[in-house]
Structure formats: structure tokens, C-alpha cells
Enzyme design. Structure first.
Site, PDB file in Angstrom:
ATOM      1  N   ASP A  14      10.465  36.103  -2.265  1.00 21.38           N
ATOM      2  CA  ASP A  14       9.121  35.502  -2.029  1.00 21.38           C
ATOM      3  C   ASP A  14       8.888  34.542  -0.874  1.00 21.38           C
ATOM      4  OD1 ASP A  14       8.067  36.407  -4.302  1.00 21.38           O
ATOM      5  OD2 ASP A  14       9.467  34.815  -5.447  1.00 21.38           O
ATOM      6  N   GLY A  18       6.154  40.096   3.835  1.00 16.07           N
ATOM      7  CA  GLY A  18       5.105  40.860   4.218  1.00 16.07           C
ATOM      8  C   GLY A  18       4.454  40.450   5.292  1.00 16.07           C
ATOM      9  N   LYS A  19       4.029  39.320   5.342  1.00 15.37           N
ATOM     10  CA  LYS A  19       3.058  38.643   6.711  1.00 15.37           C
ATOM     11  C   LYS A  19       4.098  38.913   7.843  1.00 15.37           C
ATOM     12  CE  LYS A  19       2.006  34.764   9.093  1.00 15.37           C
ATOM     13  NZ  LYS A  19       1.784  33.308   9.273  1.00 15.37           N
ATOM     14  N   ALA A  40       8.449  44.547  -6.039  1.00 18.81           N
ATOM     15  CA  ALA A  40       8.150  43.632  -4.773  1.00 18.81           C
ATOM     16  C   ALA A  40       6.558  43.103  -4.682  1.00 18.81           C
ATOM     17  CB  ALA A  40       8.583  44.341  -3.498  1.00 18.81           C
ATOM     18  N   HIS A  42       4.322  41.944  -1.691  1.00 22.15           N
ATOM     19  CA  HIS A  42       4.167  41.537  -0.219  1.00 22.15           C
ATOM     20  C   HIS A  42       2.707  41.141  -0.024  1.00 22.15           C
ATOM     21  CE1 HIS A  42       8.275  43.443   0.845  1.00 22.15           C
ATOM     22  NE2 HIS A  42       8.391  42.482  -0.162  1.00 22.15           N
ATOM     23  N   THR A 130      10.750  41.996 -13.785  1.00 24.55           N
ATOM     24  CA  THR A 130       9.448  42.015 -13.624  1.00 24.55           C
ATOM     25  C   THR A 130       8.903  43.045 -15.068  1.00 24.55           C
ATOM     26  OG1 THR A 130       9.507  43.861 -12.324  1.00 24.55           O
ATOM     27  CG2 THR A 130       9.037  41.566 -11.273  1.00 24.55           C
ATOM     28  N   ARG A 306       6.312  30.066  -9.877  1.00 23.64           N
ATOM     29  CA  ARG A 306       7.664  30.122  -9.498  1.00 23.64           C
ATOM     30  C   ARG A 306       8.165  28.705  -9.411  1.00 23.64           C
ATOM     31  NH1 ARG A 306       5.232  32.874  -4.120  1.00 23.64           N
ATOM     32  NH2 ARG A 306       5.096  34.913  -4.964  1.00 23.64           N
ATOM     33  N   SER A 415       6.275  30.370  11.037  1.00 19.49           N
ATOM     34  CA  SER A 415       4.963  30.613  10.214  1.00 19.49           C
ATOM     35  C   SER A 415       4.159  29.254   9.816  1.00 19.49           C
ATOM     36  CB  SER A 415       4.811  31.647   9.057  1.00 19.49           C
ATOM     37  OG  SER A 415       3.866  31.630   8.520  1.00 19.49           O
ATOM     38  N   THR A 416       3.048  29.182  10.050  1.00 25.98           N
ATOM     39  CA  THR A 416       2.344  27.765   9.697  1.00 25.98           C
ATOM     40  C   THR A 416       0.973  28.042   8.807  1.00 25.98           C
ATOM     41  OG1 THR A 416       0.994  27.807  11.812  1.00 25.98           O
ATOM     42  CG2 THR A 416       3.044  26.467  11.587  1.00 25.98           C
TER      43      THR A 416
END
Length: 432
Positions: A14, A18-19, A40, A42, A130, A306, A415-416
């Protein structure tokens, strides 16, 4: 020669892989999944539109990219078809962009039934899977009784093999777990109904990747879960059933191990974990809830909330070692906005009073560990959506620099925000 870049998680999954894969695939020709399955989750956000992928590689939304599911992935035919149908309904020509290895093990309904029966039987000691049959499918693979995509080419032989394995697993389901048997005929009918769709996408993945490398193509390998969930190097037994680390790239795709050029470790600016298992920096207080809400920390696959905590540098350093990381991408820096102080775990205090700066190998070794923190000033200014390094608050820059110092690895991407363009690429992995 082409360049091969691996993107993987450095924590418990997590992290935002993916991004990052989607962002970097602007230059790539191929994106390859090499382990895991549809456990997964993503998440990609492009122009505000959210897409969650579980099995198909994150490059599928790029028209210039071929997505590949390698032999290390356990493939659920029904899950793949569901994902394909959803993407095709949005105009994504999946069948023109997706290829499969014929060596992918199949996840079938008896794997799911076994997964859930075992978790139920474990009670309070449940691992927190999962429930999608991942572990039992890998178990069948290692036991050499599992069915693979290649078996779908001969439907008569497939039916015979399936009957044998359904009978084998039904005996355990009914007589040991006291659960309902799986319907052989339904499983057979459901799989054969889509068999031709799957076999039409089969290629020799190892051959394809080797030729692409020789032709100078750029290839990206997309990891699932995270380093600390690796079956061998994670917090065993609270781990997944595959090699989530960089070593899994070669075995899970057929690429020669000498041809990995750059390994990008995705590190969240704080820590999260889903399910049971050790988590030394876990926060069960207002700060932990703040991180959960600000970071929207709910599983893309399960929807479970989470567990949250401070960034654990000791654990991340283990990921640096195992994966021979070339650089980091730090994600969700903006989630820390507004905190008066931020903390980094730089060591552990053991139950006997010793202070250590390495992680235990087995879950039992983590019991009673207390984190040793280094506290830094937080920042009130927003970092959300900031696209220039120099425009970040000084306290945020100090935090980033300290992570680099403590790990010995540069942060090449920041990443923001969730959108593709809310990112700073300080050093492109394909140019490094």
C-alpha cells in the site's frame, strides 16, 4: 540496450506503487507483473478519474504500452475477466495491450474455499489474508499439482486434471474443515467458457523480454505488496506467499537477473499495515487516526482500515539491503501536513534492554520491541499538489533529507497527491 526498471514496495504494501508505475510508463514499452495475484490493489488517479487494478499491470491505461502478466503471478480467470470487462466498458482495448505467460498458475474456487476455511479455523491467530486463494494456489504450484494457463490449450486433459484436484481438495474441505464441497462441473464450465480468451493472449514472456531488451526497449517491472510481506524475508508467518522483493523479478518473469538496471523502492512518508503481524511504530492514538483519515488508509482490495504509524527507518533499511535499491520514491508526503512534529524510528529497544538497528527475521523476534524515535519539527504549510522541490516547506525538505541520510539512498521521486501529475521527478529511473 534497453533499460529495465523495477518498482516495488519497501514496507508492508500500500505504498503507492500503482500511481508511480503509471507515471513512469509514459516512456516504457512493457510493464510486467512478476508475482502475487489479485490480492494486490493498485490505485491510479488520472485527471481525477480513479481506477483500481488488482491483477492487470498498471500500464494498461497507456496506449503505447504492452502489459504482461508473468509466470510468477497466480491468475484467477474470473477476476481477470471481471477486470478486463470493466476496463473495456470504459473504452480500454485490453486484449490489444495485455499478454500472459502460459506458466501462470490458476487460482480456482477451491483455492478460495481453502483460504477462507483456514483463516476461520485459525480464529484469533488468523494471518489476515485477503481470502482470495493466493496462498493455496502457490501451495499447489510448489506441490506440482496446480493447473496452469497452459493446461487450457487442451480442454479434455484439463477436465481430467481438474477432476482429480477438485476431489483432492474437497476431501480436505469436507472432512477436515467441515465446509461445503466445491462443485466440479461448475468450476469446469466457468473456466472453459473463457479459456479461449485467455489462451489467445499467451506468449513466451522470457523470449519476448529478452528480444525487447536487445532491441533497446524500456521495460518496467511492477511489484505487488511490499518487501516486509515477502515469503522469505518478511515478518513470517504474517507474510504473503510470493517473493515481493527484487529477486522475484527474474524468477517471476524469465528476465535474466543481470539485466535489472535500476530498482525503485516506494516508501510512504509514514507506515501502514493491513492484517495481523508485527508493527513496532503503530499508533493507536489521535495521530494514528489522523494519518488514517488524511491518507484515506482503507484497502483497495478488501476495504479494511489500515493500521498506521511513524516511518520505520530500521525496516526500510532492510528493504534497501534485500532489494539493492537504486533510489526511493516517497509517497503521501502531504498526509503529514499539519502535524506539529514528525517522528522517524531509528532503532529498536529489545525486551532485555538492548538497542539494535536491524530487524528480527521471524515474527516472534518482534515481540516486546519498542521503537526508538528521532523527533523532527512538522510543518503547517500544505505540500499537497506541490510540483517543484524548492517550493516544499523547509521542514518537509529536512524530513526528506534525513530519510536519505539514514538509509543511504536518494529520494528520486516525491509524490504530493494521488493524481498522476502531482509528482516531482528529481531523477528519472530510466535515465539514472
Amino acid at each position: 540496450m534497453g533499460k529495465n526498471v523495477v518498482v516495488l514496495g519497501t514496507q508492508w504494501g500500500d505504498e503507492g506503487k500503482g500511481k508511480v508505475v503509471d507515471l513512469l510508463t509514459e516512456r516504457a514499452k512493457y510493464v510486467v507483473r512478476y508475482q502475487g495475484g489479485h490480492n494486490a490493489g493498485h490505485t491510479l488517479v488520472i485527471n481525477g478519474e480513479k481506477t483500481v487494478l488488482h491483477l492487470i499491470p498498471s500500464g494498461i491505461l497507456r496506449e503505447n504500452v504492452i502489459s504482461i502478466i508473468g509466470n510468477g503471478v497466480v491468475l484467477a480467470p474470473d477476476a481477470l475477466m471481471k477486470e478486463m470487462t470493466e476496463l473495456e466498458a470504459r473504452g480500454v482495448p485490453v486484449r490489444e495491450r495485455l499478454l500472459l505467460s502460459e506458466a501462470c498458475p490458476l487460482i480456482l474456487p477451491y483455492h478460495v474455499a481453502l483460504d477462507n476455511a483456514r483463516e476461520k479455523a485459525r480464529g484469533a491467530k488468523a494471518i489476515g489474508t485477503t481470502g482470495r486463494g493466493i496462498g493455496p494456489a502457490y501451495e499447489d504450484k510448489v506441490a506440482r499439482r496446480g493447473l496452469r494457463v497452459s493446461d487450457l490449450f487442451n480442454k479434455e486433459t484439463f477436465a481430467i486434471k481438474l477432476k482429480e484436484i477438485v476431489e483432492y481438495h474437497n476431501f480436505q474441505l469436507v472432512h477436515y474443515y467441515k465446509e461445503a464441497a466445491v462443485d466440479y462441473q461448475k468450476v469446469l464450465d466457468d473456466v472453459l467458457a473463457i479459456a479461449d480468451i485467455l489462451t489467445a493472449m499467451v506468449v513466451d514472456v522470457s523470449e519476448l523480454l529478452d528480444n525487447a531488451r536487445k532491441q533497446g526497449e524500456l521495460i518496467m517491472f511492477e511489484g505487488a505488496q511490499g518487501t516486509l510481506l515477502d515469503i522469505d524475508h518478511g515478518t513470517y508467518p504474517y507474510v504473503t506467499s510470493s517473493n515481493t522483493t527484487a529477486g522475484g523479478v527474474a524468477t517471476g518473469s524469465g528476465l535474466g537477473p543481470r539485466y535489472v538496471d535500476y530498482v525503485l523502492g516506494i516508501v510512504k512518508a509514514y507506515s501502514t499495515r493491513v492484517g495481523a503481524g508485527p508493527f513496532p511504530t503503530e499508533l493507536n492514538d489521535e495521530t494514528g487516526e489522523f494519518l488514517r483519515k488524511q491518507g484515506n488508509e482503507y484497502g483497495a482490495t478488501t476495504g479494511r482500515s489500515r493500521r498506521t504509524g511513524w516511518l520505520d527507518i530500521v525496516a526500510v533499511r532492510r528493504a534497501v539491503q534485500i532489494n539493492s535499491l537504486s533510489g526511493f520514491c516517497m509517497t503521501k508526503l502531504d498526509v503529514l501536513d499539519g502535524l506539529k512534529e514528525v517522528k522517524l524510528c531509528v532503532g529498536y529497544r529489545m525486551p532485555d534492554g538492548r538497542e539494535v538497528d536491524t530487524t528480527p527475521l521471524a515474527a516472534e523476534g518482534w515481540e516486546g520491541i519498542e521503537p526508538i524515535y528521532e523527533t523532527m519539527p512538522g510543518w503547517s504549510e500544505t505540500t499537497f499538489g506541490v510540483k517543484e522541490h524548492s517550493k516544499l516547506p523547509q521542514a518537509a525538505l529536512n524530513y526528506i533529507q534525513r530519510v536519505e541520510e539514514l538509509t543511504g539512498v536518494p529520494i528520486d521521486i516525491i509524490s504530493t497527491g494521488p493524481d498522476r501529475d502531482e509528482t516531482m521527478i528529481l531523477r528519472d529511473p530510466f535515465d539514472a
